[in-house]
Design a protein around this motif. Structure first.
Motif, short mmCIF file in Angstrom:
data_model
loop_
_atom_site.label_atom_id
_atom_site.label_comp_id
_atom_site.label_asym_id
_atom_site.label_seq_id
_atom_site.Cartn_x
_atom_site.Cartn_y
_atom_site.Cartn_z
N LYS A 123 4.16 9.34 7.60
CA LYS A 123 4.45 10.70 8.01
C LYS A 123 5.95 10.83 8.30
CE LYS A 123 -0.23 11.52 9.72
NZ LYS A 123 -1.08 11.90 10.86
N GLY A 124 6.32 11.12 9.53
CA GLY A 124 7.74 11.33 9.82
C GLY A 124 8.45 10.11 10.34
N PHE A 125 7.77 8.95 10.37
CA PHE A 125 8.39 7.74 10.90
C PHE A 125 8.74 6.78 9.75
CE2 PHE A 125 8.06 3.33 12.42
CZ PHE A 125 9.05 3.34 13.39
N LYS A 126 9.92 6.17 9.85
CA LYS A 126 10.36 5.24 8.82
C LYS A 126 11.01 4.03 9.48
CE LYS A 126 13.93 6.40 6.41
NZ LYS A 126 14.78 7.11 5.45
N LEU A 127 10.67 2.85 8.97
CA LEU A 127 11.22 1.60 9.49
C LEU A 127 11.71 0.75 8.32
CD1 LEU A 127 11.60 -0.43 11.90
CD2 LEU A 127 9.34 -1.34 11.27
N ASN A 128 12.94 0.24 8.44
CA ASN A 128 13.51 -0.64 7.42
C ASN A 128 14.05 -1.90 8.08
OD1 ASN A 128 14.22 2.34 6.20
ND2 ASN A 128 13.69 0.88 4.60
N ILE A 129 13.73 -3.05 7.50
CA ILE A 129 14.24 -4.33 7.98
C ILE A 129 14.91 -5.02 6.78
CG2 ILE A 129 13.69 -6.56 9.01
CD1 ILE A 129 11.22 -5.28 10.22
N LEU A 130 16.16 -5.46 6.97
CA LEU A 130 16.93 -6.05 5.88
C LEU A 130 17.59 -7.33 6.36
CD1 LEU A 130 18.20 -5.83 2.99
CD2 LEU A 130 20.08 -4.56 4.07
N GLY A 131 17.46 -8.39 5.57
CA GLY A 131 18.11 -9.65 5.88
C GLY A 131 18.92 -10.16 4.71
N ASN A 132 20.10 -10.72 4.98
CA ASN A 132 20.98 -11.24 3.93
C ASN A 132 21.50 -12.61 4.33
OD1 ASN A 132 21.69 -9.51 1.51
ND2 ASN A 132 21.89 -7.98 3.14
N ASN B 43 0.87 -1.17 0.00
CA ASN B 43 0.00 0.00 0.00
C ASN B 43 0.91 1.22 0.00
OD1 ASN B 43 0.78 0.39 2.79
ND2 ASN B 43 -0.77 -1.16 3.32
N ASP B 44 0.34 2.40 0.26
CA ASP B 44 1.14 3.62 0.20
C ASP B 44 2.21 3.70 1.29
OD1 ASP B 44 -0.33 4.33 -1.94
OD2 ASP B 44 -1.60 5.80 -0.89
N LYS B 45 2.09 2.84 2.31
CA LYS B 45 3.02 2.92 3.44
C LYS B 45 3.98 1.73 3.52
CE LYS B 45 -0.30 5.50 6.26
NZ LYS B 45 -1.08 5.51 7.54
N ASN B 46 3.62 0.62 2.91
CA ASN B 46 4.39 -0.61 3.11
C ASN B 46 4.94 -1.15 1.79
OD1 ASN B 46 3.76 -1.59 6.13
ND2 ASN B 46 1.91 -0.66 5.25
N ARG B 47 6.19 -1.58 1.85
CA ARG B 47 6.83 -2.23 0.70
C ARG B 47 7.58 -3.46 1.16
NH1 ARG B 47 9.47 1.92 -3.75
NH2 ARG B 47 7.51 2.49 -4.74
N LEU B 48 7.66 -4.45 0.27
CA LEU B 48 8.34 -5.70 0.57
C LEU B 48 9.11 -6.14 -0.66
CD1 LEU B 48 8.68 -8.00 2.69
CD2 LEU B 48 6.71 -9.12 1.59
N GLY B 49 10.35 -6.59 -0.48
CA GLY B 49 11.17 -6.99 -1.61
C GLY B 49 11.95 -8.26 -1.32
N PHE B 50 12.21 -9.03 -2.39
CA PHE B 50 13.00 -10.26 -2.30
C PHE B 50 13.99 -10.29 -3.46
CE2 PHE B 50 8.88 -11.26 -0.44
CZ PHE B 50 9.23 -11.83 0.78
N ASN B 51 15.14 -10.92 -3.21
CA ASN B 51 16.13 -11.11 -4.27
C ASN B 51 16.83 -12.44 -4.05
OD1 ASN B 51 19.17 -10.77 -5.23
ND2 ASN B 51 17.90 -9.42 -6.48
N TYR C 225 25.44 -18.75 -3.54
CA TYR C 225 23.99 -18.61 -3.42
C TYR C 225 23.71 -17.46 -2.46
CZ TYR C 225 23.91 -23.33 -5.41
OH TYR C 225 24.10 -24.42 -6.21
N GLY C 226 22.79 -16.58 -2.84
CA GLY C 226 22.48 -15.45 -1.98
C GLY C 226 20.99 -15.17 -1.93
N VAL C 227 20.51 -14.71 -0.77
CA VAL C 227 19.12 -14.33 -0.58
C VAL C 227 19.10 -13.00 0.17
CG1 VAL C 227 16.89 -14.94 0.43
CG2 VAL C 227 18.39 -16.75 -0.43
N THR C 228 18.31 -12.07 -0.34
CA THR C 228 18.11 -10.78 0.34
C THR C 228 16.61 -10.51 0.45
OG1 THR C 228 20.17 -9.87 -0.54
CG2 THR C 228 18.55 -8.30 0.26
N ALA C 229 16.18 -10.11 1.62
CA ALA C 229 14.78 -9.73 1.84
C ALA C 229 14.75 -8.40 2.58
CB ALA C 229 14.05 -10.80 2.64
N ASP C 230 13.86 -7.49 2.15
CA ASP C 230 13.78 -6.20 2.83
C ASP C 230 12.32 -5.74 2.91
OD1 ASP C 230 13.50 -3.78 0.56
OD2 ASP C 230 14.41 -5.62 -0.20
N TYR C 231 12.04 -5.05 4.00
CA TYR C 231 10.70 -4.52 4.24
C TYR C 231 10.86 -3.08 4.70
CZ TYR C 231 6.51 -3.35 6.91
OH TYR C 231 5.40 -2.71 7.43
N SER C 232 9.98 -2.19 4.22
CA SER C 232 10.03 -0.80 4.63
C SER C 232 8.61 -0.30 4.93
CB SER C 232 10.67 0.08 3.55
OG SER C 232 9.91 0.08 2.37
#
Length: 724
Positions: free
Chosen positions: A308-317, A246-254, A297-304
């Motif tokens: 408003k003024g708050f930002k959270l990022n989670i990254l795993g490798n 949605n406008d606030k949440n993103r999720l990514g995989f590699n 072999y590599g795996v990356t996952a990230d969530y943001s």
């Protein structure tokens, strides 16, 4: 003397800057008076105002790549980095900033945990048209891992169009042998999700030569010659997806895979004579065929999350690297072809790295408070077995060379950072704490080294913007450099039967404190970095006159002082001729105990790079890149001067869908490296490394797709906004 020379150079440049501005003002006045001048010759030199091409971000150089004429003829991103101010790339594609610092590579704000070989293959797969910008950070803040003494941030161009988009990139390098690179990229954007796939195949043959002369006073003289042919093949595959929940949440995989095979044939000769060179001691030839495999072999996952003024990022490798290598070392008498010695090795090496981090920030007025936590765990297992041919023509286990070694490392880190802007002034302050626990176990020699230490690592930067054309930055940081696996592993890495290096499991980490000042006026950028490194990790030679064996051993030096002065500026010679000049001066002073003496020398050297871009008729772009490195070295070795010149031509076809390039790298074959031992009373040792970097280059890229409609980007990280 050198300092005076640099000051004179700086004064001359400032004088040139003032004259160039006067010329620009006179040109504007003449234009208002409608006075026309002929353009058949170069009548003036005007500093290029290219704010979109180069800028500073917290004192870090940010260079636009896509659409930049300086990089139009570059075949891939490694070629772009060679021409980027403050960055150098050696003959083996090693990347350095600040002279000797290996930077971490970030892609779109995220660290991609890759092996060196996988990273090089990935950078070769990126054409300049795929990259939006490069940021060179030579003094990272406490927000980043303390081992990152430098960072190169790569921003890829986003597929903001709905639908399908793809490209093919192919490069051929040819001289005595050829090497080929092929990459296929495709992405599909639905508006709520973007899917991408990248596949590559590189294969071919490269060559290398090593020549050396070594002897001690009153003993034998030995000459070494080595010739190597390396036939390699690399397969790579990468697939990823980014979901806008949605406008606030993103999720990514590699997901990534990289598979390498090398068959290397190394032939050499060793020729030793007595001191008066009248008596031959030995004359041997060697064969060293090597078969090598590496699977990554590599795996990356990230969530943001952004609200408003708050930002959270989670990254795993996660990264898994498996190396397997089989060597044969066959030494024969040259005259009789009699086998003097024969041993073979079988090596297995496995590396597993797990890393996870959480970063959170809150905006309060015009201030930002940020905090983060990171945990990383790495486990390395190495088993190398040597078997030696016995007198009865049977191979038997050789315990003196064989080795079983494991290394485990856990790092727990946290940081707190504060940033606030007061009109034209901005302050960034941070504090990082890292706890390192490691254990190295050389099972074969029953040696266990365990460490547990906690370090506090602060950083501070001050930035002042005078106006749109001028800004200044001052920063400080303290960093830690931990020894890597290859520096710790106490087994032999052979260059020749009588020349090898050995790891040292007792190496201590080094600590670096440095201050950097940077200034930009329009497109002219200048920076000065000074610092001190304690417990410097390095290697030193140890020669045995009885066996003629030359070992390179690892150790910690007490300290070194260093300084780096860099400047880069573009000059528009004519409408069709742009020139970018980079000048870097280095100072290094290291305290080096060696054998029974202590050596300490002031080493000054400089590097000059000039990149000429010519816009020719019919949409043709021509590039001439020249690089000169002055004499340099350290307390033990002198490194002689060297230079290189590259020439390339580019043209686009069919509305820029097809891009063709032809060039010749290192056209004078002048970039080999010559080293000489300074202290002849101890050892006369000279050697040369030569790589086949003189090559004809043919490159082709083709873009395709059905994308027509743009999708609006609803969420951007702060780093993305600052990089644009």
């Amino acid at each position: 003397m050198i300092v005076k020379l640099w000051l004179l150079l700086l004064l001359l440049f400032l004088s040139f800057l003032g004259k160039a501005q006067d010329i620009a003002k006179r040109k504007e006045a003449d234009s208002l008076a409608e006075i026309k001048t002929p353009t058949t010759s170069i009548s003036e030199v005007v500093l290029q105002s290219a704010s979109r091409k180069i800028k500073l971000n917290d004192g870090n150089l940010v260079m636009a790549v896509s659409g930049n004429k300086d990089f139009k003829t570059s075949t891939h991103l490694l070629d772009v980095l060679r021409k980027t101010p403050g960055v150098s790339v050696d003959q083996e594609d090693g990347i350095f900033i600040g002279g000797r610092t290996t930077p971490a590579i970030f892609i779109d704000g995220k660290q991609m945990v890759m092996s060196n070989q996988e990273l090089q293959a990935y950078l070769r797969s990126l054409s300049p048209e795929m990259v939006e910008s490069i940021e060179v950070n030579t003094n990272p803040s406490s927000k980043y891992d303390a081992e990152f003494k430098g960072i190169i941030e790569i921003r890829l161009k986003k597929n903001v169009n709905l639908g399908l988009k793809g490209s093919y990139n192919g490069n051929i390098y040819a001289n005595k042998f050829s090497y080929r690179e092929n990459t296929f990229n495709i992405s599909y954007n639905t508006g709520k999700a973007t899917y991408n796939v990248q596949a590559g195949l590189n294969d071919g043959i490269s060559t290398y030569r090593y020549n050396a002369l070594q002897h001690l006073a009153n003993t034998n003289i030995m000459r070494t010659h080595t010739y190597q042919e390396d036939q390699g093949k690399v397969y790579s595959i990468q697939a990823g997806a980014d979901f806008k929940l949605n406008d606030k949440n993103r999720l990514g995989f590699n997901l990534r895979g990289n598979f390498r095979t090398n068959d290397r044939l190394r032939n050499g000769s060793l020729y030793a004579v007595a001191k008066n060179e009248s008596q031959t001691i030995f004359n041997t030839i060697s064969e060293n065929p090597i078969h090598y495999n590496q699977d990554n072999y590599g795996v990356t996952a990230d969530y943001s999350f952004l609200n408003k003024g708050f930002k959270l990022n989670i990254l795993g490798n996660y990264l898994s690297v498996k190396n397997m290598q089989q060597d044969h070392f066959i030494n024969k008498d040259k005259s009789s072809s009699e086998v003097l010695s024969y041993w073979k090795s079988d090596m297995f090496n496995k590396i597993d790295i797990y890393a996870g981090q959480i970063d959170a920030s809150q905006k309060i007025g015009n201030a930002d408070i940020e905090a983060g936590f990171k945990y990383s765990n790495s486990v390395t297992n190495n088993n190398i077995r040597y078997d030696t041919l016995s007198v009865n023509n049977q191979f038997i286990f050789d315990p003196t060379r064989s080795n079983v070694f494991t290394y485990k490392e856990n790092i727990i880190a946290g940081y707190l950072a504060y940033r606030q802007k007061f009109e034209k002034f901005q302050i960034n302050a941070g504090l990082r704490v890292e706890n390192t626990r490691s254990i190295s176990d050389a099972i074969t020699v029953n040696s266990v080294v365990s460490r547990n230490y906690l370090e506090w690592l602060p950083s501070l930067s001050l930035n002042y913007t005078f106006n749109k054309s001028s800004e200044f930055s001052l920063s400080y940081s303290r960093k830690i450099t931990r020894p890597v696996f290859s520096q710790l592993n106490p087994f032999r890495f052979y260059f020749s039967p009588l020349n090898y290096w050995i790891g040292n499991p007792y190496l201590q980490p080094s600590f670096t404190s440095q201050i950097k000042a940077a200034y930009r006026y329009k497109s002219w950028v200048m920076s000065l970095t000074v610092g001190k490194e304690k417990d410097v990790m390095t290697r030193y030679p140890l020669y045995n006159p009885e066996t003629n064996v030359l070992e390179y051993l690892g150790t910690n030096l007490p300290y070194r002082n260093f300084a780096i002065l860099e400047t880069s500026f573009p000059v528009k010679m004519t409408k069709w001729w742009n020139m970018t000049t980079q000048i870097t001066g280095y100072y290094n002073y290291e305290l080096r105990p060696y054998l029974d003496e202590v050596f300490a020398l002031n080493i000054y050297n400089y590097e000059v790079r000039m990149n000429h871009s010519f816009s020719l008729p019919k949409g043709v772009t021509m590039n001439v890149f020249a690089n000169y490195e002055s004499r340099t070295g350290n307390s033990l070795y002198i490194i002689k001067p060297r230079y290189t010149v590259d020439v390339s031509v580019q043209k686009s076809w069919f509305d820029n869908k097809l891009n063709t390039k032809i060039g010749y790298n290192n056209i004078f074959d002048s970039y080999d490296q010559h080293l000489e031992f300074r202290h002849k009373q101890i050892m006369n040792n000279r050697f040369t490394h030569w790589w086949d970097s003189s090559r004809l280059v043919l490159a082709l890229s083709y873009n395709f797709g059905s994308s027509k409609y743009q999708v609006k980007e609803m969420q951007k990280t702060e780093e993305e906004n600052r990089a644009r």
